[in-house]
Motif scaffolding. Structure first.
Motif, PDB file in Angstrom:
ATOM      1  N   ASP A  34       0.860  -1.197   0.059  1.00 50.31           N
ATOM      2  CA  ASP A  34      -0.076   0.078  -0.117  1.00 50.31           C
ATOM      3  C   ASP A  34       0.937   1.186   0.010  1.00 50.31           C
ATOM      4  O   ASP A  34       1.301   1.509   1.028  1.00 50.31           O
ATOM      5  N   THR A  35       1.016   1.782  -1.005  1.00 47.71           N
ATOM      6  CA  THR A  35       1.853   3.024  -1.373  1.00 47.71           C
ATOM      7  C   THR A  35       1.156   4.175  -0.832  1.00 47.71           C
ATOM      8  O   THR A  35       1.969   5.271  -0.872  1.00 47.71           O
ATOM      9  N   GLY A  36      -0.049   4.064  -0.624  1.00 43.96           N
ATOM     10  CA  GLY A  36      -0.788   5.214   0.368  1.00 43.96           C
ATOM     11  C   GLY A  36      -1.137   6.360  -0.668  1.00 43.96           C
ATOM     12  O   GLY A  36      -1.165   6.349  -1.731  1.00 43.96           O
ATOM     13  N   MET A  37      -1.640   7.380   0.037  1.00 43.52           N
ATOM     14  CA  MET A  37      -1.889   8.704  -0.497  1.00 43.52           C
ATOM     15  C   MET A  37      -0.891   9.543  -0.134  1.00 43.52           C
ATOM     16  O   MET A  37      -0.464   9.766   1.191  1.00 43.52           O
ATOM     17  N   CYS A  38      -0.413  10.469  -0.983  1.00 43.93           N
ATOM     18  CA  CYS A  38       0.598  11.407  -0.660  1.00 43.93           C
ATOM     19  C   CYS A  38       0.169  12.552   0.086  1.00 43.93           C
ATOM     20  O   CYS A  38      -0.920  13.515  -0.372  1.00 43.93           O
ATOM     21  N   VAL A  39       0.659  13.106   1.320  1.00 43.79           N
ATOM     22  CA  VAL A  39       0.009  14.270   2.034  1.00 43.79           C
ATOM     23  C   VAL A  39       1.190  14.925   2.201  1.00 43.79           C
ATOM     24  O   VAL A  39       2.472  14.676   2.514  1.00 43.79           O
ATOM     25  N   VAL A  40       1.125  16.538   1.977  1.00 42.66           N
ATOM     26  CA  VAL A  40       2.130  17.351   1.675  1.00 42.66           C
ATOM     27  C   VAL A  40       1.766  18.550   2.787  1.00 42.66           C
ATOM     28  O   VAL A  40       0.943  19.091   2.546  1.00 42.66           O
ATOM     29  N   PHE A  41       2.564  18.986   3.733  1.00 44.87           N
ATOM     30  CA  PHE A  41       2.574  19.924   4.491  1.00 44.87           C
ATOM     31  C   PHE A  41       3.394  20.997   4.044  1.00 44.87           C
ATOM     32  O   PHE A  41       4.992  20.828   4.174  1.00 44.87           O
ATOM     33  N   ALA A  42       3.213  22.241   3.510  1.00 45.72           N
ATOM     34  CA  ALA A  42       4.244  23.218   3.314  1.00 45.72           C
ATOM     35  C   ALA A  42       4.054  24.474   3.936  1.00 45.72           C
ATOM     36  O   ALA A  42       3.014  25.012   3.837  1.00 45.72           O
ATOM     37  N   GLU A  43       5.050  24.752   4.791  1.00 51.65           N
ATOM     38  CA  GLU A  43       5.353  26.096   5.704  1.00 51.65           C
ATOM     39  C   GLU A  43       5.992  27.051   4.766  1.00 51.65           C
ATOM     40  O   GLU A  43       7.178  26.811   4.610  1.00 51.65           O
ATOM     41  N   SER A 100      12.093  33.228   5.590  1.00 51.39           N
ATOM     42  CA  SER A 100      12.179  33.089   4.100  1.00 51.39           C
ATOM     43  C   SER A 100      12.601  32.018   3.466  1.00 51.39           C
ATOM     44  O   SER A 100      13.594  31.546   2.796  1.00 51.39           O
ATOM     45  N   GLU A 101      12.155  30.860   4.342  1.00 51.02           N
ATOM     46  CA  GLU A 101      12.279  29.479   3.846  1.00 51.02           C
ATOM     47  C   GLU A 101      10.958  28.778   3.556  1.00 51.02           C
ATOM     48  O   GLU A 101       9.951  29.135   4.053  1.00 51.02           O
ATOM     49  N   VAL A 102      11.017  27.680   2.931  1.00 53.11           N
ATOM     50  CA  VAL A 102       9.765  26.849   2.547  1.00 53.11           C
ATOM     51  C   VAL A 102      10.218  25.354   3.461  1.00 53.11           C
ATOM     52  O   VAL A 102      11.127  24.789   2.815  1.00 53.11           O
ATOM     53  N   LYS A 103       9.364  25.122   4.095  1.00 51.48           N
ATOM     54  CA  LYS A 103       9.481  23.589   4.898  1.00 51.48           C
ATOM     55  C   LYS A 103       8.360  22.705   3.996  1.00 51.48           C
ATOM     56  O   LYS A 103       7.225  23.116   4.208  1.00 51.48           O
ATOM     57  N   VAL A 104       8.947  21.623   3.590  1.00 49.48           N
ATOM     58  CA  VAL A 104       8.129  20.825   2.988  1.00 49.48           C
ATOM     59  C   VAL A 104       8.153  19.208   3.415  1.00 49.48           C
ATOM     60  O   VAL A 104       9.041  18.496   3.371  1.00 49.48           O
ATOM     61  N   GLY A 105       6.915  18.842   4.163  1.00 53.73           N
ATOM     62  CA  GLY A 105       6.908  17.581   4.809  1.00 53.73           C
ATOM     63  C   GLY A 105       6.073  16.738   3.829  1.00 53.73           C
ATOM     64  O   GLY A 105       4.643  17.114   3.529  1.00 53.73           O
ATOM     65  N   VAL A 106       6.543  15.669   3.454  1.00 54.54           N
ATOM     66  CA  VAL A 106       5.775  14.697   2.746  1.00 54.54           C
ATOM     67  C   VAL A 106       5.493  13.286   3.393  1.00 54.54           C
ATOM     68  O   VAL A 106       6.588  12.733   3.993  1.00 54.54           O
ATOM     69  N   MET A 107       4.643  12.794   3.284  1.00 56.85           N
ATOM     70  CA  MET A 107       4.087  11.420   4.066  1.00 56.85           C
ATOM     71  C   MET A 107       3.374  10.726   2.967  1.00 56.85           C
ATOM     72  O   MET A 107       2.305  11.107   2.357  1.00 56.85           O
ATOM     73  N   ALA A 118      11.767  18.465   4.035  1.00 63.19           N
ATOM     74  CA  ALA A 118      12.942  19.251   3.523  1.00 63.19           C
ATOM     75  C   ALA A 118      12.875  20.665   3.572  1.00 63.19           C
ATOM     76  O   ALA A 118      11.680  21.226   3.462  1.00 63.19           O
ATOM     77  N   VAL A 119      13.744  21.719   3.953  1.00 62.58           N
ATOM     78  CA  VAL A 119      13.689  22.768   4.075  1.00 62.58           C
ATOM     79  C   VAL A 119      14.445  23.456   3.093  1.00 62.58           C
ATOM     80  O   VAL A 119      15.569  23.237   2.865  1.00 62.58           O
ATOM     81  N   ILE A 120      13.836  24.253   1.991  1.00 60.99           N
ATOM     82  CA  ILE A 120      14.317  24.940   1.106  1.00 60.99           C
ATOM     83  C   ILE A 120      14.760  26.452   1.384  1.00 60.99           C
ATOM     84  O   ILE A 120      13.673  27.263   1.997  1.00 60.99           O
ATOM     85  N   ARG A 138      17.757  30.130   0.348  1.00 57.92           N
ATOM     86  CA  ARG A 138      18.628  30.524  -0.523  1.00 57.92           C
ATOM     87  C   ARG A 138      19.937  29.625  -0.741  1.00 57.92           C
ATOM     88  O   ARG A 138      20.374  29.620  -1.517  1.00 57.92           O
ATOM     89  N   GLU A 139      20.096  29.279   0.492  1.00 61.23           N
ATOM     90  CA  GLU A 139      21.490  28.437   0.628  1.00 61.23           C
ATOM     91  C   GLU A 139      21.146  27.030  -0.007  1.00 61.23           C
ATOM     92  O   GLU A 139      22.084  26.308  -0.108  1.00 61.23           O
ATOM     93  N   GLY A 140      20.110  26.675  -0.097  1.00 62.18           N
ATOM     94  CA  GLY A 140      19.757  25.273  -0.904  1.00 62.18           C
ATOM     95  C   GLY A 140      18.850  24.488  -0.211  1.00 62.18           C
ATOM     96  O   GLY A 140      17.802  25.130   0.360  1.00 62.18           O
ATOM     97  N   VAL A 141      19.043  23.223   0.024  1.00 58.88           N
ATOM     98  CA  VAL A 141      18.078  22.313   0.610  1.00 58.88           C
ATOM     99  C   VAL A 141      18.704  21.652   1.838  1.00 58.88           C
ATOM    100  O   VAL A 141      19.716  20.969   1.413  1.00 58.88           O
ATOM    101  N   ARG A 142      17.889  21.417   2.909  1.00 56.03           N
ATOM    102  CA  ARG A 142      18.542  20.643   4.015  1.00 56.03           C
ATOM    103  C   ARG A 142      17.456  19.630   4.371  1.00 56.03           C
ATOM    104  O   ARG A 142      16.132  20.229   4.097  1.00 56.03           O
ATOM    105  N   TYR A 143      17.769  18.750   4.955  1.00 56.40           N
ATOM    106  CA  TYR A 143      16.704  17.690   5.582  1.00 56.40           C
ATOM    107  C   TYR A 143      16.522  17.562   6.879  1.00 56.40           C
ATOM    108  O   TYR A 143      17.600  17.298   7.588  1.00 56.40           O
TER     109      TYR A 143
END
Length: 285
Positions: free
Chosen positions: A68-77, A133-140, A275-277, A279-284
């Motif tokens: 069951d590969t599920g349904m994709c839930v995304v939280f974007a801050e 000034s960042e975007v935090k993207v949580g994917v479940m 993932a946090v996006i 200016r410096e790039g992406v960190r996890y």
């Protein structure tokens, strides 16, 4: 102002889908291995051994860790100092889901006609505007054997927290072996009907073994975890000590006349990435 094309966010969503569908979240695998080592019930120990073996095999071969590969839930801050450009975020994320699920089972369909969308899109996308000034993207990737066992209750505040605790434990008890235990339990307290449910799912992004920064909630989490593990459901319903790997609570102020309680159950396999996006790039995280 940080200008960010939604295509960059979409790329992180796709990357997360490919990664977490095949790799159990590390703290979850560590908790399973710890439970296996401590288990005294032979049947439950066997089940835990197979869960750990399955997770390692899936990661080594690049196979989905669960059918069951599920349904994709995304939280974007999204930081208030970020300006998004490009496609509408929902459209960009849905395209990323279609690409990320190209080699995975498609389980998303219309609730009325039951016709499959064929892409596992759309994703469930939650957005919040926050400081910075960042975007935090949580994917479940949320499987529905466990999602179907979740519940929400609108309590009379006079019933108090003791009633809320009893309902949380009873929700897990009634779920039994259906959500593939040992489970992870996300709890939302307060807010409104819909916000409480959102809180309970956000709580599931916590790392197993982490402490709640609120000492009162931390004590509740430990108490509930102990009570749930005393139910004796155990791994895959075979009994034993490990019915749950963790209980995580998030709260929000609510109305004087209500006490909303949401319980979102997650199976033994946590598939999430943050993932946090910037200016410096992406960190996890």
């Amino acid at each position: 102002m940080f200008t960010l094309d939604t295509a960059v966010i979409a790329a992180e969503v796709k990357k997360a889908i490919v990664a977490v569908s095949r790799n159990m979240e590390p703290s979850c695998l560590a908790a399973l291995e710890k439970a296996r080592s401590a288990e005294t019930s032979s049947a439950a120990k066997f089940a835990l051994e197979k869960m750990c073996e399955n997770a390692r095999f899936a990661a080594s071969k690049g196979y989905p860790v669960c059918q069951d590969t599920g349904m994709c839930v995304v939280f974007a801050e999204i930081g208030k100092d970020v300006m998004l450009t490009g496609e509408l975020l929902q459209k960009a994320v849905d395209a990323a889901v279609a690409e990320g699920y190209a080699d995975l089972r498609k389980s998303v369909l219309d609730p009325v006609t039951r016709v499959n969308t064929g892409t596992n899109a759309p994703a469930v996308l939650h957005t919040d505007i926050v400081e910075g000034s960042e975007v935090k993207v949580g994917v479940m990737l949320k499987g529905f054997g466990s999602e179907n066992m979740s519940a929400i209750y609108m309590l009379n505040p006079a019933q108090g927290l003791d009633a809320a605790k009893d309902l949380i434990v009873d929700t897990v008890r009634r779920a039994g072996s259906n959500p593939c235990p040992p489970v992870i339990v996300g709890v939302g307290l307060g807010g409104t009907f819909e916000l409480c449910a959102k809180l309970s799912k956000q709580a599931l992004f916590r790392k197993i073994g982490s402490s709640n920064p609120d000492p009162v909630l931390d004590g509740m989490e430990k108490e509930l975890l102990g009570r749930i593990n005393e139910l004796g459901i155990g791994a895959q319903g075979f009994g034993g000590a490990a019915t749950a790997l963790g209980v995580f609570i998030r709260k929000y102020p609510t109305h004087i006349s209500s006490l909303p309680v949401a319980v979102n159950i997650l199976c033994h396999c946590s598939r999430a990435q943050v993932a946090v996006i910037s200016r410096e790039g992406v960190r996890y995280e």
